[in-house]
Each structure stands twice: as structure tokens, then as C-alpha cells.
Design an enzyme around this catalytic site. Structure first.
Site, PDB file in Angstrom:
ATOM      1  N   HIS A   1       9.133  11.822  -1.690  1.00  0.00           N
ATOM      2  CA  HIS A   1       8.412  12.030  -0.424  1.00  0.00           C
ATOM      3  C   HIS A   1       8.818  10.728   0.767  1.00  0.00           C
ATOM      4  O   HIS A   1       9.064  10.877   1.570  1.00  0.00           O
ATOM      5  CB  HIS A   1       6.859  12.490  -0.438  1.00  0.00           C
ATOM      6  CG  HIS A   1       6.247  12.837   0.770  1.00  0.00           C
ATOM      7  ND1 HIS A   1       5.893  14.197   1.045  1.00  0.00           N
ATOM      8  CD2 HIS A   1       5.671  12.143   1.719  1.00  0.00           C
ATOM      9  CE1 HIS A   1       5.389  14.167   2.433  1.00  0.00           C
ATOM     10  NE2 HIS A   1       5.148  12.820   2.734  1.00  0.00           N
ATOM     11  N   GLU A   2       8.121   9.782   0.094  1.00  0.00           N
ATOM     12  CA  GLU A   2       8.097   8.403   0.934  1.00  0.00           C
ATOM     13  C   GLU A   2       9.571   8.019   1.232  1.00  0.00           C
ATOM     14  O   GLU A   2       9.988   7.394   2.067  1.00  0.00           O
ATOM     15  CB  GLU A   2       7.430   7.398   0.252  1.00  0.00           C
ATOM     16  CG  GLU A   2       5.782   7.697   0.126  1.00  0.00           C
ATOM     17  CD  GLU A   2       5.061   8.144   1.702  1.00  0.00           C
ATOM     18  OE1 GLU A   2       5.575   7.680   2.678  1.00  0.00           O
ATOM     19  OE2 GLU A   2       4.315   8.869   1.349  1.00  0.00           O
TER      20      GLU A   2
ATOM     21  N   HIS B   1      11.250   9.529   3.993  1.00  0.00           N
ATOM     22  CA  HIS B   1      10.857   9.249   5.457  1.00  0.00           C
ATOM     23  C   HIS B   1      11.673   7.710   5.556  1.00  0.00           C
ATOM     24  O   HIS B   1      12.260   7.852   6.755  1.00  0.00           O
ATOM     25  CB  HIS B   1       9.282   8.631   5.162  1.00  0.00           C
ATOM     26  CG  HIS B   1       8.397  10.046   5.245  1.00  0.00           C
ATOM     27  ND1 HIS B   1       8.450  10.835   6.098  1.00  0.00           N
ATOM     28  CD2 HIS B   1       7.051  10.171   4.596  1.00  0.00           C
ATOM     29  CE1 HIS B   1       7.520  11.790   5.877  1.00  0.00           C
ATOM     30  NE2 HIS B   1       6.641  11.369   4.923  1.00  0.00           N
TER      31      HIS B   1
END
Length: 246
Positions: free
Chosen positions: A47-48, A51
């Protein structure tokens, strides 16, 4: 996230609560924790990373300079979000810092921020889909049939938890309230005055978020979407597997 509260104290309380919860459930609690951890690490990390990766592709080198364009879980773990993801099935990672002034201008700043924001949940859904394919391939080919029943069951449990956690994290972050990713996606589509009102009243939305989160209302609200995403990804995975595995 926790305002003026002593973060160290809150973390200690959460750790104690987690330990007590696991111990109260005996051996099954310890096993569930062990089966859950790989999925939690995968979900937060991808997820990170997504980003950070997308922000860099759009011209902002800030995440790269801070060492966030990596699949090393240590770089992305937030202790609070990590524990909540284990306890409640939703949580968060260490936020990726971006500087929108550095974007390359291919898109408006608002659109670029929305693209960076949505990259996290999309990464979770893609990872959940890949894991569904892996489960389907293992089942169809009988690749694990030579293992003991305990090992066979453990692998399937780890994969199943990882799928659920990835979908849960992705869906949770689509809530259109700050500080979640969905808020940045929502504001991009709002008219100027509505967008300004949203920014000016973010404190109210933080309180609303805390209310639905602490009361458990978020789980009830998100359950239909969670189920829908799981069912949709499963249907696509079964369709693809049906074309290649007879």
C-alpha cells in the site's frame, strides 16, 4: 491520529490489549496471529510502496529521498496501524510524505494527489487478486497435496488471511474522510467552493472519522463493499483460471 494523547502510552496499552487478546484465545489465538502477520506486512508494505512509487513517477522525489520506494516492511510500518490491522482487520501504514509542488505538471496538482492516493488501495486489490489466483492454482493443480494436513491448512490460512486483509485495508482507505486516501480522491472531484469548504472543515471530518472508527460503525458500513470486492475479484480469478486450467 491520537491528538494530544501520549503516543507511547497508547502504544503500550494496545500492545497489552493485543497480548491479552491472544492469550485469552489460547493456542488458536497464537496461530491466528501467526497466520495474520504475513498478510498484514504484505498489505501495509505494498500500500505505502504504491503511494511512493506513483508519487516519484509523477515527478516528486520526496518519497525516494526518504527511502520509501522500497518493499522493505520496516520502512512502512506504523506501530498503531499495524496493531489495529491485526486486531480489527483495518489499519494504516506510515504515511508517505509528498510535496505536490514537485509534480511534473502532466496532471493538475489535485488530480496528481488523487492518483497518488488511489494507488494504495489499488495495490491492495491487485495483490489480493494475485493471491486469489495463487490459491486457485494451488487448489486446481494439487501442488500442496504432498504436505501434511497441518502444513496444508497453514498455507491456505495464511493466503486466505492475506487476501482478506488486503481487501480490508484497501476498502477502509477508500472512506472519503481525512486522513484516509478516499478524502483526497473525493476532493479532486468537488467543485471549487465545496473543495474549499471541505479543507476548511477538516477538523469536523476527523471527528466524524474517529466516531465511526471507535464505535465500530465503519465495519458495518464497509462490510457490503468488502464482500462485493472479494466476490468480484474471486469471480474474475475463477474466470481467468477456467480459461487456462482444465
Amino acid at each position: 491520529m491520537f491528538g494530544g494523547l501520549n503516543k507511547k502510552t497508547v502504544l503500550q496499552v494496545l500492545v497489552i490489549f493485543l497480548v491479552l487478546k491472544v492469550l485469552s484465545e489460547g493456542t488458536s489465538g497464537i496461530l491466528i496471529l501467526l497466520f495474520t502477520l504475513p498478510g498484514v506486512l504484505l498489505a501495509i508494505t505494498f500500500h505505502e510502496w504504491a503511494h511512493a512509487f506513483v508519487a516519484v513517477k509523477l515527478g516528486d522525489e520526496t518519497p525516494k529521498e526518504q527511502g520509501r520506494v522500497t518493499l522493505n516492511p520496516i520502512k512502512h510500518i506504523d506501530p498503531f496501524g499495524f496493531i489495529f490491522l491485526i486486531l480489527a482487520g483495518f489499519g494504516w501504514g506510515k504515511p508517505v510524505e509528498i510535496d505536490s509542488r514537485n509534480f511534473n505538471g502532466k496532471y493538475s496538482i489535485s488530480k496528481a494527489e488523487a492518483i497518488v492516493a488511489i494507488a494504495g488501495p489499488i495495490a491492495n486489490f491487485i495483490l489480493a487478486f494475485i493471491l486469489l489466483l495463487i490459491v486457485g492454482i494451488l487448489h486446481a493443480t494439487g501442488a500442496l497435496n504432498g504436505l501434511t494436513a497441518n502444513m496444508y491448512g497453514a498455507i491456505y490460512m495464511i493466503l486466505t488471511y492475506a487476501i482478506s486483509i488486503n481487501v480490508g485495508l484497501g476498502v477502509f482507505n477508500l472512506i472519503p474522510l481525512p486522513p484516509l486516501d478516499g478524502s483526497k480522491v473525493l476532493t479532486h472531484f468537488l467543485p471549487y467552493k465545496a473543495k474549499q469548504w471541505f479543507y476548511d472543515n477538516q477538523t469536523i471530518f476527523y471527528l466524524v472519522f474517529m466516531l465511526i472508527w471507535l464505535t465500530g460503525l465503519s465495519s458495518k458500513l464497509l462490510q457490503p463493499l468488502f464482500t462485493g470486492v472479494i466476490n468480484g475479484l474471486s469471480w474474475i480469478a475463477e474466470l481467468i483460471l477456467g480459461l487456462f486450467i482444465k
